[in-house]
Each structure stands twice: as C-alpha cells, then as structure tokens.
Design a protein around this motif. Structure first.
Motif, short mmCIF file in Angstrom:
data_model
loop_
_atom_site.label_atom_id
_atom_site.label_comp_id
_atom_site.label_asym_id
_atom_site.label_seq_id
_atom_site.Cartn_x
_atom_site.Cartn_y
_atom_site.Cartn_z
N LYS A 111 0.85 -1.19 0.00
CA LYS A 111 0.00 0.00 0.00
C LYS A 111 0.88 1.25 0.00
CE LYS A 111 -4.21 1.95 1.76
NZ LYS A 111 -5.41 1.76 2.55
N VAL A 112 0.60 2.12 -0.94
CA VAL A 112 1.43 3.32 -1.10
C VAL A 112 0.62 4.55 -0.71
CG1 VAL A 112 2.80 4.70 -2.73
CG2 VAL A 112 2.65 2.21 -3.01
N VAL A 113 1.27 5.45 0.03
CA VAL A 113 0.65 6.73 0.36
C VAL A 113 0.96 7.72 -0.75
CG1 VAL A 113 0.66 8.67 1.98
CG2 VAL A 113 0.89 6.32 2.84
N TYR A 114 -0.06 8.31 -1.33
CA TYR A 114 0.13 9.33 -2.36
C TYR A 114 -0.27 10.67 -1.77
CZ TYR A 114 0.46 5.31 -5.46
OH TYR A 114 0.83 4.13 -6.05
N ASN A 137 -10.17 -2.61 -6.19
CA ASN A 137 -9.33 -2.71 -4.99
C ASN A 137 -8.32 -1.58 -4.89
OD1 ASN A 137 -10.57 -5.08 -4.23
ND2 ASN A 137 -9.20 -6.31 -5.53
N LEU A 138 -8.57 -0.49 -5.58
CA LEU A 138 -7.60 0.61 -5.56
C LEU A 138 -7.24 1.00 -4.13
CD1 LEU A 138 -5.98 2.63 -7.29
CD2 LEU A 138 -7.90 4.22 -7.08
N ASP A 139 -8.23 1.05 -3.26
CA ASP A 139 -7.96 1.51 -1.89
C ASP A 139 -7.07 0.54 -1.10
OD1 ASP A 139 -10.42 -0.21 -1.81
OD2 ASP A 139 -10.13 0.12 0.34
N TRP A 164 -17.81 5.41 -6.83
CA TRP A 164 -17.93 6.31 -5.67
C TRP A 164 -17.37 5.65 -4.41
CZ3 TRP A 164 -17.79 11.09 -4.76
CH2 TRP A 164 -18.31 11.67 -3.58
N GLN A 165 -17.63 4.36 -4.28
CA GLN A 165 -17.10 3.63 -3.13
C GLN A 165 -15.56 3.63 -3.17
OE1 GLN A 165 -19.33 2.41 -0.82
NE2 GLN A 165 -17.44 2.37 0.39
N ILE A 166 -15.00 3.37 -4.33
CA ILE A 166 -13.53 3.36 -4.48
C ILE A 166 -12.97 4.73 -4.12
CG2 ILE A 166 -11.62 3.16 -6.14
CD1 ILE A 166 -13.45 1.31 -7.83
N THR A 167 -13.62 5.75 -4.65
CA THR A 167 -13.14 7.11 -4.43
C THR A 167 -13.13 7.45 -2.94
OG1 THR A 167 -13.95 7.79 -6.59
CG2 THR A 167 -13.58 9.54 -5.00
N ASP A 220 -4.40 5.54 11.61
CA ASP A 220 -5.82 5.90 11.68
C ASP A 220 -6.45 6.16 10.32
OD1 ASP A 220 -5.17 5.91 14.33
OD2 ASP A 220 -5.22 8.09 14.56
N ILE A 221 -5.64 6.57 9.34
CA ILE A 221 -6.24 7.00 8.08
C ILE A 221 -5.79 6.17 6.88
CG2 ILE A 221 -6.47 8.93 6.44
CD1 ILE A 221 -6.38 10.86 8.79
N TRP A 222 -4.49 5.93 6.76
CA TRP A 222 -3.97 5.33 5.53
C TRP A 222 -3.90 3.81 5.56
CZ3 TRP A 222 0.67 9.21 5.88
CH2 TRP A 222 0.22 10.50 5.55
N GLY A 223 -3.78 3.24 6.72
CA GLY A 223 -3.57 1.79 6.79
C GLY A 223 -2.30 1.38 6.05
#
Ligand code: GLS
Length: 839
Positions: free
Chosen positions: A80-83, A325-327, A362-365, A820-823
């Motif tokens: 998982k990458v933080v952008y 699965n983008l998220d 919308w869910q992915i976004t 808390d936010i990015w996992g």
C-alpha cells in the motif's frame, strides 16, 4: 581444485567503486571526477557553483542504489502506497539533508576539506527549491521526510513550478518581489522521466452516447490537451534503505509546434500554443491563505491532480491490481482543498475511461481519498464560480452535479425536511453567482477528514465543517502537525544535537520522545552552561548573518526575540510592533530605566497583492529606522527586519532564538509549525491559546510558557457582544500614545499619513483584536524581560522546552496518519543489486 581466478570471482570485489565508495579517498576522487566530467571544468576555472554541483552528483550517486531498490520493493501487488497530493512542497536545500540521511556528513566534510574547499560554503551555494508559501508546503516536506524515515511507501505529487516563491528584497522599507529563478543553474537532484508523460484535457464540451453494451456514457471532447512530464527527486529516509519519490509535473505542449499553423507561415502563432501550455507550471501563486480565484490556478490544480491520478492508476494496473481494490494499494491524501478536484477526476477516470459503474466508482473514491483541512479563515476556503469551472472542466461539473444530487438525497434521508441543512451542505453555493465549494467536495468524497491541531480540529467540527460532522462524525479526527528533527535539529543546530546525543545517546533522532531524558539535566550547572554557550554561539552566527545582510550590528548578549512567518494581519506582527513602540516610549520618558536589552527580529514575506501586509513590513522597517538610530536607547533596543525569509534562513534562525513570538488571534492559526521548531531548539514561547500553541504549552508545562490574550471563546463572546476597539484606545494611555504616534507620523517622517490605513483599521474595526489583547501582551512581555534576568532559571526553562517537544516530531504525526487514516505499513527495502555485488 579452485583456480586463483575462480577464487577471486567468489570473493566480493574489494576495490571501492567511485560511484558508491564512502572512504574519504574515494569521495575526493569522485568529486574531482564529477567536476571534470559532469561540470566540464577543472580547478583553474571552476566556480563555487561548479564545486557544489560536483558534490551534489557525488552524493546523488550514493543514493541511487537505495532509490532504485525502493522503487522495486514498493511496486508490488500487496504494497500500500501513500500518495500525498499537494500544490506545494517547500523542501529546502537537499545537499546537507541528504548527507545527514546517508550518514556521510563527516566523511564528506573531510573529503571537501582535503580538496581545499569548505563544505559549508558548498552547502550554502544551493538554491533552495521554494515551491511553497509557508507552513502548508513545509509540512508536506516534513511529512515526506518522516514517511521515508519510517520506511512507508510514499510518493509526493505536485507541480514543478519554474518560478517558486519570489525572493524578497527590501527597498526603502518596502517589500519588492524578485522572480525566483531556482532552475537557472540546473537541478542535480531531479531526474526527468519523459517516458512516463501523461496527457491532460481541458475545456471543450461533452457528448452523451450509448456504448456497445447499451450503457449510457459520456465522452469529453476537450478544447485543448497538455502533457505532463514527471521530474523525480529522491527523498531519503534517515540511515535506512528507503528513498521515496517526490514526483513533480511540468506542463508542456503535446507538440512543440502546431505544424498546420507553421506551414501556413504563422510561426509565432505556432510557438504561442506551446507557451500557452507551458504557462500552467510556470509560477507558484504567492498567496499563503486567501485563495486566488484565477483560472490559471484552477488549471494548475487540475493539471497536477489529473497527471498524478493517471499515474496512480497506471501503477495499480501495472502490478496487476483491480480497480475495485484501488484503496487496498493506494491511500491518497489531499493536502488542503487545492487538489480536491481529484475527487471528481477519479470518478471521471473510473466511470468514463475505465467503464466502472457509478456506485462502485464512488465507493472506491471515498475509500481511497482523505482530506486535511489547514485553515479556518473564511477567505481561504476555495470556491470556484460555476461559469469558470464549467468552461474549463465541463465534464467535472456534470460529475459534481451528480455527486451532489446523490449526496443531498442521503442528507434528506437522514434529516428529512431540513432544507436549511441541504443548502448549507450542498457542493454548490446558490445565489446570484453560483460557486463550487471545494471543501464540500473534499469532505463528501473522503473517508477521513482531519484538522492539524487539537483546537483546530474541534473548531472544524463546531464551525467550518459542522454540518459534515453532524452527518458523518466518524470521518473526523485530529492529527496535530509535526516537524522533522533531522532538518530542524540535527542539520540546523549541530552543536545542540551533539550535546544531546552525548548526554542521552542518539536514539532521539528517530524517536524524539527520548528527549525527555534531558529533563534530568535541567538543573545541572555544567550542562546548563554548555546549553547557554551553544545558544550564544548560534546567536553570534546569526549576528554575523544580520550584519552581512543588513549592515546592522546587534548584540549577541541581548535577548533574541523572534517572529518569523508569513506576514498576515491575523498573525499580528503589528501587535509585536505596538510593544516595541511602548518600550521605546518608556525608555524615552525615563532614560535611566533598566530593561533587559532586546533584539527584535522579524522575517517573512507578504503576498504581493496584500496591501496591509506590505504596510506592516514598511511599519517594522520604519520603527526600526527610528529606534536603531536613537542614541537614547542604544544598547537596549534593536529592531531588525531580515529580508527573504525562507527555509535556509529558518535553519539559522530557530537555533538562535530565545523568545518565539506566536501571537495570532485565538481561533485563527490552524496549527503553526514554526512554533514547534523554536521550542525544540530551546526558545521559550510567548503566545496565545491558538493552534498548536495549546499543546506546546501542555507539553512544556504552563510554568515554562508565557501565555497572554483572549481565548477563542472569549474572542467569540467579545465579538458577539459588539467589540469596540475605540474603548481600549481611550482607556489605555500607553496604547493611545502609541496609536497617536503612528497616526501623526512620528515613525514616518515626511509622510505623516503613511500608516493611516493601519491605524484606521485598528481603531475602527480591529478584526484581529490587537487592542483588546494589547495590555495582556505588554504585561506578559514585561514578565519575559524580568525572567530573562535570572539566566539559570531561564536556561532551565529552555532545557525543559526542548526536552518536552517529542510529541511534535513529524514521525509521530505520520505514525498517526498511517494507523488511523492510511492503513499503510513499513516495507523493507533491499539495496539495488548492482551495489550488493560491488560494495
Ligand atoms: C496553514 C496554516 O495557516 C498553519 O497554521 C498550519 O500550520 C499549516 C500546516 O498545517 O497550514 N494553512 C495554510 O493555508 N497555510 C499554512 O501555513
């Protein structure tokens, strides 16, 4: 039997490679080699800049195996990458920082010395990339540093402005802006990746059609197309193998020439199109908080966001990811609303270009995006006129209407019949002129929303984003800002870093909480005296710098009272000036008065179009001119405005400060980060209960913090009652004298009316409550002066401030975002193989 050759081949190569070797000998050779072969110079004709470039390439060679190793390790299906999307990255000079993170500072210093040069001079040669205005851009830079330090896969995405924040000169006391040509001599830290260019559409119109599967679709026919070329800069972790990437986009024309125009003989017309496209990444808008509603600014935002999202999707598909699965592979952080058009752009990419159905898209976004708010100032909340927005991004406007339609349906379901609430929450502001509200788009399209200090996050929930909070309280959290101790202690204040490491070991560099162990030295006389000596050395250095830049001679034994930050009325540099004039008056009235000698130092840029801020700069310089030339106050009072405050200058300032001015009107400064850098370096704070000051005071202990002024609640209450600054003016003789002096031209000889606009605003409106806070500020400043006389006690407070600033490391902040936010979690990086075989 093994042959000698086979035995040798099995052994790792022992000879040091010129591109990777770390011995002083090899470094010297590589340095000389780069001077000759890259810069094309030899010692006879090399300039200081040639030497800087040769050293920069020497260092860059030594980080490439980490960089390539990191790219390989992070471009994997399960990572998982933080952008981090940000319109600004205020990185500061790279060379010194990279030496620290590579752990080769000492070897390189020696190599440069043995080459007959001085490392500090070469470091000073670097033009800092000023691709940001202030705290927001600098925060992005500290966060990239911490992401790499913590081995979190991350890419920072932004714009490669050809001209960064202007250089500031002071002429006749006024700010003059000079273009920042930072790329003039080349940039050794970036590598262009033209093969990863992407296309961005703008303008035009949309068309509906039914696709082969009988589905209703929309096609965007753009008016023009631009290409984005990525330029990558490595961001090193502290003494680890991680080197993340800062990817900045440069705008170019798809074809350098419009051949049709060219063939028709319209040479200039053809070149024009090219220049028009390149305009987009030409210049950073120099406004810190208030938004600039210019079309080019929206083009910039959309341009870098579209490039980045296309890049993110490409990376995701490259590792075999499914868009659904983008998220799982991507956490996209919006650094304020500047990149929030990304919500609509990701929807467009998914629905229009990748044929994903709306609900899934919308869910992915929502699962992928998160939004950080950085300001409570109403004039800073971005909104775009519908007409402008629709002509530049016709498809996005349709998408936003559709998001809004569905969003308001949800709101209605939760709050039936509450039409006021619908109007307040709508992504569209109604009225004679309609606007798209970007903070609403960001909030609706994200799964997480955060403020940048505890107080700020509370105020967001209570005011600015109240309706969003009532709708989705689970989205909200606080992430108090932090700053990197690598740049802001180790690099800026090496003597202090050395003393700390000698006393408690060097674990603090990665785990700033360990600074607490300094508490046991707070009363230690020997330690205190070394602490004081280091501060004095840093003050002496700054003194020398002030003399060079301004010609002013200041006394390093006076109290260094410093306010550096953007010039803004809410930050109240002019409240500081009111106190200076008060002190000056006291000294004039009573020449025998004993006061603690002080040097007031200011630095900061004003937005070029912000009249009041520019007048405040003129005010500081005008008061300085009177005070500094008055023999009656000599040796007791000095005022300095240091031009061109930037990261490089900050690195000299924080270590030399004894008093940090954090005096904004309560409820206005979202967090502040300079406040943290000051205290880490042992300055005491005089401040209001605003932004992160509240938490700094909590950590340092109230007895080690100079508090004054109205609280946020009191500010609200006073304004609700009806604030009348005139009463304060009338009721306070010292204040009245100061204001009258400003009004009558005491500080503007020959131009009596110069400061009238400021004075008028103060006595008639005083939006930021300077007059209401004046008395409290003066009394508090007097307490500071008193406290400074007891040097032992002051030093104790100073040590305790540093010792207790662990919380304000950006490492702590980034850990919180990750959890808390990015996992996002750390990923091990192996050095790229080429090096393993030869090192
Ligand atoms: C700012 C705030 O004004 C600062 O208080 C804050 O520290 C910074 C980073 O969160 O963001 N917002 C802004 O637009 N410019 C800033 O410096």
């Amino acid at each position: 039997k093994k042959t000698a050759a086979a035995a040798a081949a099995a052994e790792p190569v022992q000879i040091e490679d010129d591109r990777t070797g770390l011995s002083v000998e090899t470094l010297k050779r590589a340095f000389a080699d780069n001077l000759f072969y890259i810069q094309g110079k030899n010692a006879d004709i090399a300039t200081l800049n040639d030497y800087y470039m040769a050293l920069a390439y020497t260092v860059r060679d030594r980080l490439l195996h980490r960089w390539l190793g990191t790219i390989k390790a992070q471009l994997k299906p399960k990572v998982k990458v933080v952008y981090y999307l940000s319109a600004e990255f205020l990185m500061g000079p790279h060379l010194g920082n990279n030496l620290i993170n590579l752990g080769i500072y000492d070897q390189v210093r020696q190599a440069i010395q043995e080459s007959g040069l001085n490392l500090d001079e070469l470091i000073a040669q670097e033009e800092e990339p000023g691709l940001g205005n202030g705290g927001l851009g600098r925060l992005a830079a500290c966060y990239l540093d911490s992401l790499a330090a913590l081995e979190i896969p991350a890419i920072g995405y932004g714009l490669r402005y050809e001209f960064g924040i202007f250089d500031q000169e002071i002429r006749d006391g006024w700010q003059v802006e000079i273009t920042d040509k930072w790329l003039r001599y080349g940039n050794p830290w970036e590598i262009a990746r033209p093969e990863a260019t992407v296309e961005v559409k703008l303008g035009g119109h949309t068309e509906a059609f039914v696709d082969g599967a009988g589905r209703y679709r929309v096609r965007w026919i753009p008016g023009r197309t631009i290409v984005g070329v990525p330029y990558d800069t490595p961001v090193l972790g502290f003494k680890n193998n991680t080197a993340n990437t800062l990817r900045l986009w440069k705008a170019e024309a798809p074809e350098s020439f419009d051949f049709q125009a060219f063939n028709l003989g319209d040479y200039y017309g053809a070149v024009n199109a090219k220049m028009y496209s390149e305009n987009i990444s030409k210049v950073l808008y120099p406004n810190d908080e208030p938004m600039q509603g210019r079309e080019l600014r929206l083009e910039q935002q959309f341009f870098f966001v579209s490039c980045s999202l296309q890049d993110i999707i490409r990376r995701h598909l490259y590792v075999g990811g499914k868009l659904e699965n983008l998220d799982k592979n991507a956490a996209i952080q919006l650094n304020d609303t500047h990149p929030s058009i990304g919500i609509a752009e990701l929807m467009r990419l998914l629905v229009d270009e990748h044929n994903v159905d709306w609900d899934t898209a919308w869910q992915i976004t929502q699962d992928t995006f998160a939004y950080t708010n950085h300001t409570l100032l109403p004039e800073a909340l971005e909104r775009w006129p519908l007409s402008l927005f629709g002509s530049l991004l016709p498809r996005h406007l349709e998408i936003i209407f559709e998001i809004n339609r569905r969003f308001l349906q949800e709101v209605s379901a939760k709050f039936p019949g509450d039409t006021g609430r619908l109007a307040r929450l709508s992504l569209i502001q109604e009225g004679p002129e309609k606007f798209v509200r970007m903070a609403h788009l960001a909030s609706a399209g994200s799964h997480a929303i955060n403020g940048v200090a505890a107080l700020h996050s509370e105020l967001l929930k209570r005011d600015v984003l109240r309706d969003f909070y009532e709708l989705s309280p689970e989205k909200f959290s606080n992430k108090t800002n932090g700053v990197t101790p690598r740049r802001w202690i180790m690099l800026s204040n090496p003597e202090l870093a050395f003393l700390i490491s000698e006393s408690i070991g060097d674990g603090w560099i990665k785990n700033l909480g360990e600074l607490r162990e300094l508490e046991r030295f707070a009363n230690d006389k020997e330690f205190q005296s070394r602490w004081r000596q280091i501060k004095l050395n840093n003050k002496t250095n700054l003194t020398e710098y002030i003399r060079k830049r301004t010609g002013l001679v200041v006394d390093p034994h006076s109290l260094f009272d410093i306010q550096v930050k953007r010039i803004h009325e809410y930050k109240r540099q002019h409240l500081n000036v009111l106190y200076i004039i008060t002190l000056y008056n006291r000294l004039k009235q009573n020449p025998e008065l004993e006061i603690t000698p002080r040097t007031f130092i200011f630095g900061g840029k004003a937005a070029p179009g912000y009249f009041m801020a520019k007048l405040i700069i003129k005010l500081i310089n005008s008061v300085a001119a009177v005070v500094n030339s008055d023999p009656d106050v000599r040796g007791r009072l000095k005022v300095v405005f240091l031009p061109d405050y930037n990261v490089t200058f900050g690195q000299r300032v924080y270590p030399a400060a004894e008093l940090s001015e954090q005096i904004s009107t309560a409820g206005k400064e979202a967090s502040g980060t300079g406040n943290m850098k000051f205290s880490m370096n042992g300055a005491l704070t005089i401040g209001t209960l605003d932004g992160a000051n509240v938490e700094i005071r909590e950590e340092a202990g109230e007895e080690n913090f100079f508090l004054f002024g109205l609280t946020t609640e009191e500010v609200y209450a006073l304004k609700a009652r009806g604030y009348n600054p005139w009463d304060y003016y009338n009721g306070n003789p010292a204040l009245r004298q100061v204001i009258d002096q400003l009004a009558s031209g005491v500080f503007s000889p020959g131009e009596a009316h110069l400061f009238e606009p400021l004075v008028d605003h103060l006595i008639h409106r005083d939006e930021y409550l300077l007059l209401a806070d004046y008395q409290s500020y003066v009394e508090c400043q007097d307490r500071v002066g008193e406290a400074y006389r007891d040097q032992e006690h002051w030093t104790r407070m100073s040590i305790l401030n540093s010792a207790r600033m662990g919380k304000f490391s950006s490492d702590r902040a980034i850990r919180e975002y990750c959890e808390d936010i990015w996992g996002a979690v750390a990923v091990d990086v192996a050095l790229e193989e080429y090096v393993q075989a030869t090192a």
